[in-house]
Scaffold this motif. Structure first.
Motif, PDB file in Angstrom:
ATOM      1  N   ALA A 120      51.557  39.075  23.392  1.00 45.14           N
ATOM      2  CA  ALA A 120      52.017  39.149  24.715  1.00 45.14           C
ATOM      3  C   ALA A 120      52.738  38.321  24.701  1.00 45.14           C
ATOM      4  CB  ALA A 120      50.832  37.956  25.579  1.00 45.14           C
ATOM      5  N   PRO A 121      53.675  38.754  25.366  1.00 39.15           N
ATOM      6  CA  PRO A 121      55.355  38.577  26.094  1.00 39.15           C
ATOM      7  C   PRO A 121      55.294  36.652  25.637  1.00 39.15           C
ATOM      8  CG  PRO A 121      55.486  40.103  27.469  1.00 39.15           C
ATOM      9  CD  PRO A 121      54.096  39.928  26.941  1.00 39.15           C
ATOM     10  N   LYS A 122      56.326  36.113  25.159  1.00 40.70           N
ATOM     11  CA  LYS A 122      56.129  34.795  25.154  1.00 40.70           C
ATOM     12  C   LYS A 122      57.225  34.667  24.072  1.00 40.70           C
ATOM     13  CE  LYS A 122      52.689  34.721  22.174  1.00 40.70           C
ATOM     14  NZ  LYS A 122      52.338  36.344  22.180  1.00 40.70           N
ATOM     15  N   MET A 123      57.957  33.119  25.150  1.00 42.04           N
ATOM     16  CA  MET A 123      59.020  32.685  23.440  1.00 42.04           C
ATOM     17  C   MET A 123      59.371  31.317  22.412  1.00 42.04           C
ATOM     18  SD  MET A 123      62.377  29.854  25.574  1.00 42.04           S
ATOM     19  CE  MET A 123      62.562  31.248  26.572  1.00 42.04           C
ATOM     20  N   LYS A 124      59.403  31.788  21.558  1.00 39.92           N
ATOM     21  CA  LYS A 124      59.451  30.344  20.734  1.00 39.92           C
ATOM     22  C   LYS A 124      60.484  29.681  20.690  1.00 39.92           C
ATOM     23  CE  LYS A 124      56.443  28.504  17.251  1.00 39.92           C
ATOM     24  NZ  LYS A 124      56.834  29.066  16.036  1.00 39.92           N
ATOM     25  N   TYR A 170      59.058  38.097  33.932  1.00 44.95           N
ATOM     26  CA  TYR A 170      57.544  38.236  32.067  1.00 44.95           C
ATOM     27  C   TYR A 170      57.126  37.324  31.803  1.00 44.95           C
ATOM     28  CZ  TYR A 170      60.682  42.622  31.760  1.00 44.95           C
ATOM     29  OH  TYR A 170      61.168  43.891  32.147  1.00 44.95           O
ATOM     30  N   PHE A 171      57.585  36.293  31.827  1.00 43.68           N
ATOM     31  CA  PHE A 171      56.875  34.681  31.763  1.00 43.68           C
ATOM     32  C   PHE A 171      57.793  33.582  32.153  1.00 43.68           C
ATOM     33  CE2 PHE A 171      58.434  36.209  28.180  1.00 43.68           C
ATOM     34  CZ  PHE A 171      59.182  34.592  27.043  1.00 43.68           C
ATOM     35  N   SER A 172      56.475  32.539  32.267  1.00 42.32           N
ATOM     36  CA  SER A 172      57.652  31.576  32.116  1.00 42.32           C
ATOM     37  C   SER A 172      57.531  29.713  30.907  1.00 42.32           C
ATOM     38  CB  SER A 172      58.386  31.068  33.462  1.00 42.32           C
ATOM     39  OG  SER A 172      57.017  30.234  34.364  1.00 42.32           O
ATOM     40  N   THR A 173      57.930  29.423  30.852  1.00 41.36           N
ATOM     41  CA  THR A 173      57.803  28.726  29.296  1.00 41.36           C
ATOM     42  C   THR A 173      58.400  27.344  29.575  1.00 41.36           C
ATOM     43  OG1 THR A 173      57.393  27.981  27.137  1.00 41.36           O
ATOM     44  CG2 THR A 173      59.588  29.292  27.701  1.00 41.36           C
ATOM     45  N   LEU A 185      56.824  35.349  14.870  1.00 42.87           N
ATOM     46  CA  LEU A 185      57.322  33.769  15.811  1.00 42.87           C
ATOM     47  C   LEU A 185      57.595  32.454  15.123  1.00 42.87           C
ATOM     48  CD1 LEU A 185      56.019  34.439  19.197  1.00 42.87           C
ATOM     49  CD2 LEU A 185      58.210  34.852  18.924  1.00 42.87           C
ATOM     50  N   ILE A 244      62.361  35.469  21.852  1.00 40.89           N
ATOM     51  CA  ILE A 244      61.898  36.371  22.774  1.00 40.89           C
ATOM     52  C   ILE A 244      61.369  37.596  21.546  1.00 40.89           C
ATOM     53  CG2 ILE A 244      61.801  37.233  25.142  1.00 40.89           C
ATOM     54  CD1 ILE A 244      64.225  35.371  25.867  1.00 40.89           C
ATOM     55  N   GLY A 289      57.374  39.590  21.771  1.00 40.13           N
ATOM     56  CA  GLY A 289      56.093  40.245  22.196  1.00 40.13           C
ATOM     57  C   GLY A 289      55.869  42.233  22.702  1.00 40.13           C
TER      58      GLY A 289
END
Length: 245
Positions: A234-238, A206-209, A68, A223, A225
């Motif tokens: 873990a799933p995430k956004m960078k 899946y997730f929020s950021t 990331l 996006i 992970g």
């Protein structure tokens, strides 16, 4: 000095690459048109790698890029056809190789996507992807976000399309139908925003950021992970901010 492209090599097409308009600026074109050498920014979106190294025509252009992470700025690359190799975690042999053609006035993000350990699921293999980027800043109080789908799924699960949206049943901003290894543009208001990543066509988030976008800012939202993993994978956004012209 620009290097001469290798005429005997075939150009490898990239059906999943994002094609967007190139950008101009000051330069030395003899006909009055600005001309820039091609420039590249390198990213690592492979969730089972700790670091990535990119080698162009045998010369290391970026090294030790963490998962990331990306290089600090765009760097000039040779014009024409170039051998591109990516090495993960200090590998002696490249994990993926491509021949990529770079043209005048191109700004390109090169990314390592997928898994170095993909088993029998070839569609999840590690690969080099090329994304053309416009570095002309958006007008008004807006931001441009290239949303890169590099999210991986457990063994046996196929990779679905994603939707990225702001909250609510009638979201102010929404980008559906994002296929793996694509990076379409989300044109969005600057300032604080909440971005939700969900499985396309469902209400399965899946997730929020939470992000803060600068007015006139240009970003790549990676996006990645592995769905079902926790911690580093873990799933995430960078969000990586791209410098404009």
């Amino acid at each position: 000095m620009r290097s001469i492209g290798k005429g005997f090599l075939a150009i490898v097409g990239c059906a999943t690459a994002l094609l967007s308009t190139g950008c101009g600026g000051g330069g030395g074109g003899g006909n009055g048109t600005a001309v820039f050498d091609p420039e590249v920014l390198f990213i690592n979106a492979s969730p089972d790698s700790a670091s990535a190294k990119f080698v162009l025509d045998g010369a290391t252009k970026a090294d030790k890029i963490p998962f990331l992470g990306g290089t600090a700025a765009f760097a000039r690359v040779p014009l024409g056809e170039v051998d591109v190799d990516v090495f993960l975690d200090g590998a002696v042999e490249s994990n993926d190789s491509r021949v990529i053609t770079f043209a005048d006035n191109e700004s390109v993000v090169l990314g390592a996507l997928g898994l170095k350990t993909f088993g029998a699921e070839y569609e999840k293999r590690l690969r080099i992807n090329r994304f053309l980027i416009s570095r002309n800043r958006p007008n008004g109080d807006r931001a441009r976000v290239y949303v890169l789908h590099a999210l991986m799924f457990p063994a046996g699960d196929y990779i679905p399309q994603l939707t990225v949206k702001t909250p609510g049943k009638n979201p102010q901003f929404q980008l559906p139908d994002i296929s793996f290894s694509n990076a379409p543009i989300l044109d969005i208001d600057s300032g604080p925003q909440t971005l939700i990543v969900r499985r396309n066509g469902t209400e399965n988030d899946y997730f929020s950021t939470n992000v803060t976008l600068a007015s006139g800012g240009i970003y790549m939202a990676i996006i990645s992970g592995v769905v079902g993993q926790v911690g580093a994978k873990a799933p995430k956004m960078k969000l990586i901010q791209l410098d404009g012209r």
